[in-house]
Structures are given as structure tokens and as C-alpha cells.
Design a protein around this motif. Structure first.
Motif, PDB file in Angstrom:
ATOM      1  N   ASP A  70      14.118  -4.288  96.041  1.00 44.87           N
ATOM      2  CA  ASP A  70      14.034  -4.944  97.471  1.00 44.87           C
ATOM      3  C   ASP A  70      12.663  -5.180  97.493  1.00 44.87           C
ATOM      4  N   GLN A 103      14.382   0.859  98.676  1.00 38.14           N
ATOM      5  CA  GLN A 103      16.001   0.462  98.333  1.00 38.14           C
ATOM      6  C   GLN A 103      15.951  -0.575  96.998  1.00 38.14           C
ATOM      7  N   HIS A 105      19.051  -1.611  93.673  1.00 36.82           N
ATOM      8  CA  HIS A 105      20.582  -1.507  93.146  1.00 36.82           C
ATOM      9  C   HIS A 105      20.569  -2.033  91.661  1.00 36.82           C
ATOM     10  N   GLU A 107      23.171  -3.587  88.791  1.00 34.36           N
ATOM     11  CA  GLU A 107      24.356  -4.417  88.716  1.00 34.36           C
ATOM     12  C   GLU A 107      24.631  -4.570  87.452  1.00 34.36           C
ATOM     13  N   ILE A 125      28.242  -3.184  91.359  1.00 36.81           N
ATOM     14  CA  ILE A 125      27.011  -2.956  91.840  1.00 36.81           C
ATOM     15  C   ILE A 125      26.726  -1.510  92.428  1.00 36.81           C
ATOM     16  N   VAL A 126      25.831  -0.549  92.363  1.00 36.42           N
ATOM     17  CA  VAL A 126      25.507   0.717  93.056  1.00 36.42           C
ATOM     18  C   VAL A 126      24.126   0.400  93.602  1.00 36.42           C
ATOM     19  N   LYS A 127      24.091   0.932  95.074  1.00 35.67           N
ATOM     20  CA  LYS A 127      22.992   0.913  95.670  1.00 35.67           C
ATOM     21  C   LYS A 127      22.192   2.131  95.716  1.00 35.67           C
ATOM     22  N   GLY A 128      21.139   2.301  95.916  1.00 35.00           N
ATOM     23  CA  GLY A 128      20.475   3.501  95.857  1.00 35.00           C
ATOM     24  C   GLY A 128      18.900   3.255  96.544  1.00 35.00           C
ATOM     25  N   GLU A 129      17.897   4.015  95.916  1.00 35.83           N
ATOM     26  CA  GLU A 129      16.585   3.623  96.172  1.00 35.83           C
ATOM     27  C   GLU A 129      15.648   4.325  94.911  1.00 35.83           C
ATOM     28  N   VAL A 148      20.915   7.954  94.228  1.00 34.53           N
ATOM     29  CA  VAL A 148      21.944   7.585  95.041  1.00 34.53           C
ATOM     30  C   VAL A 148      22.039   8.772  95.813  1.00 34.53           C
ATOM     31  N   SER A 165      28.835   4.645  88.788  1.00 28.98           N
ATOM     32  CA  SER A 165      28.009   3.590  88.556  1.00 28.98           C
ATOM     33  C   SER A 165      28.269   2.361  88.229  1.00 28.98           C
ATOM     34  N   HIS A 166      27.341   1.557  88.386  1.00 30.41           N
ATOM     35  CA  HIS A 166      27.476   0.130  88.243  1.00 30.41           C
ATOM     36  C   HIS A 166      28.391  -0.421  87.191  1.00 30.41           C
TER      37      HIS A 166
END
Length: 183
Positions: A70, A103, A105, A107, A125-129, A148, A165-166
Motif C-alpha cells: 500500500d 499493509q 497483500h 493476489e 487475496i490474502v492481506k497482511g503487512e 499475516v 494463502s492467496h
């Protein structure tokens, strides 16, 4: 049903085969596919599937993955493999130095092509940092710097990672569609 997984990565093909056990027979086909460029990983997967279909002419899937941060306006996005090969995780961490917004992600887009002529795309999609430093000893690519919750992908056992996972999410969406089409 028989599906070809078109990838040069045999480990990815084995992962897909185990994911589809009891649903479809998976055949691995290694094929050099042109590197398509687009800001949307789904469009890249779609074009890869079209190309692969012209070469093998049997039901197949291909995939493509983006890693988007991001604070870097989505960089590296669908160019993740190139960035990993040029600046690596250390370079990404240097770009993130001093940034509070970490942040990110992943995809993955799975594209399916068959004799019907329509390419269908399924994404996960998996979001994380982005972690502050590499952690963990398993995985590859960005796994040591993508967290994650409190753990990086490289700290999560592979069997658990393959559930969240994505790629697993994209494969699950494809499998649900496939089971609906071919009950």
C-alpha cells in the motif's frame, strides 16, 4: 476430469495436484509462456491461459501472482518476480524503511481454459503487512517478509500456509466452480 497445470514449477504442479485429489486428475505441462504485462494480474493470467491453450489444446490452468504494498502505491504488484530477482527482500525492506503503513497483500489469479473457448479467471487475496526484518526458515520469495497476523509466511508451516494463502483461495474458488460444472 483431467486438467493440465501449465507451469515451469513442478512444486506448484504438485501442490495443485494434491489440492484437486478426488476432484480432478492433474497433469503437469512445462511450457515457456511469454511474460505479459498489465497492472491487473487477472489480465495477465487470462492471456497466459489463451497462449497455453493454443499450444496444448486441452483443459488447463495457469496462474500469476502480484505482491502489492500500500505505502508504495501497489508496487511491485504484478512485477513481483522481477523485483524479487533484482532487489530482493532486502531492497523492498530498504524501500519500506521509516514507513508506518506496512499493509500489503498477495493476489493470485488462476485462469482456466478449455474447448468452450472462454477463459475463466478465479482470484484469491490474502492481506497482511511487510515485516520489519526477514523471519522464518521455510517458504520462498517474499515469504520471510510478508506477515499475516504475528507470523511471516516463512514462519507458518507449509500445510497451514496452503490453507490460508492467496493461491489456496484462488484454487478453492476454481474448484467450487469446477465441482458445480461437473458434479
Amino acid at each position: 476430469m483431467r486438467i493440465a497445470v501449465v507451469t515451469s514449477n513442478r512444486h506448484k504442479a504438485e501442490e495443485v495436484a494434491s489440492f484437486f485429489a478426488g476432484v480432478a486428475e492433474v497433469e503437469h505441462i512445462s511450457l515457456d509462456i511469454p511474460e505479459y504485462r498489465d497492472n491487473d494480474v487477472r489480465n495477465i493470467a487470462r492471456e497466459k491461459a489463451r497462449y497455453a491453450w493454443e499450444q496444448v489444446r486441452r483443459p488447463l490452468i495457469v496462474d500469476d501472482t502480484a505482491f502489492s504494498i500500500d505505502a508504495l502505491n501497489g508496487f511491485p504488484g504484478p512485477y513481483a518476480a522481477y523485483v524479487q530477482g533484482t532487489i530482493g527482500n532486502e531492497g523492498v525492506l530498504r524501500l519500506m524503511a521509516g514507513r508506518e503503513d506496512r499493509q500489503a497483500h498477495f493476489e493470485t489469479a488462476i485462469a482456466y481454459a478449455d474447448e468452450a473457448g472462454e477463459v475463466r479467471v478465479f482470484s484469491g487475496i490474502v492481506k497482511g503487512e511487510v515485516a520489519d526484518a526477514p523471519r522464518g526458515g521455510v517458504g520462498f520469495g517474499y515469504d520471510p517478509i510478508f506477515a499475516v497476523g504475528s507470523r511471516t509466511f516463512a514462519e507458518i508451516p507449509l500445510a497451514e500456509k496452503n490453507l490460508i494463502s492467496h493461491r489456496a483461495r484462488a484454487l478453492a474458488a476454481f474448484r467450487a466452480w469446477l465441482e458445480d460444472q461437473y458434479p
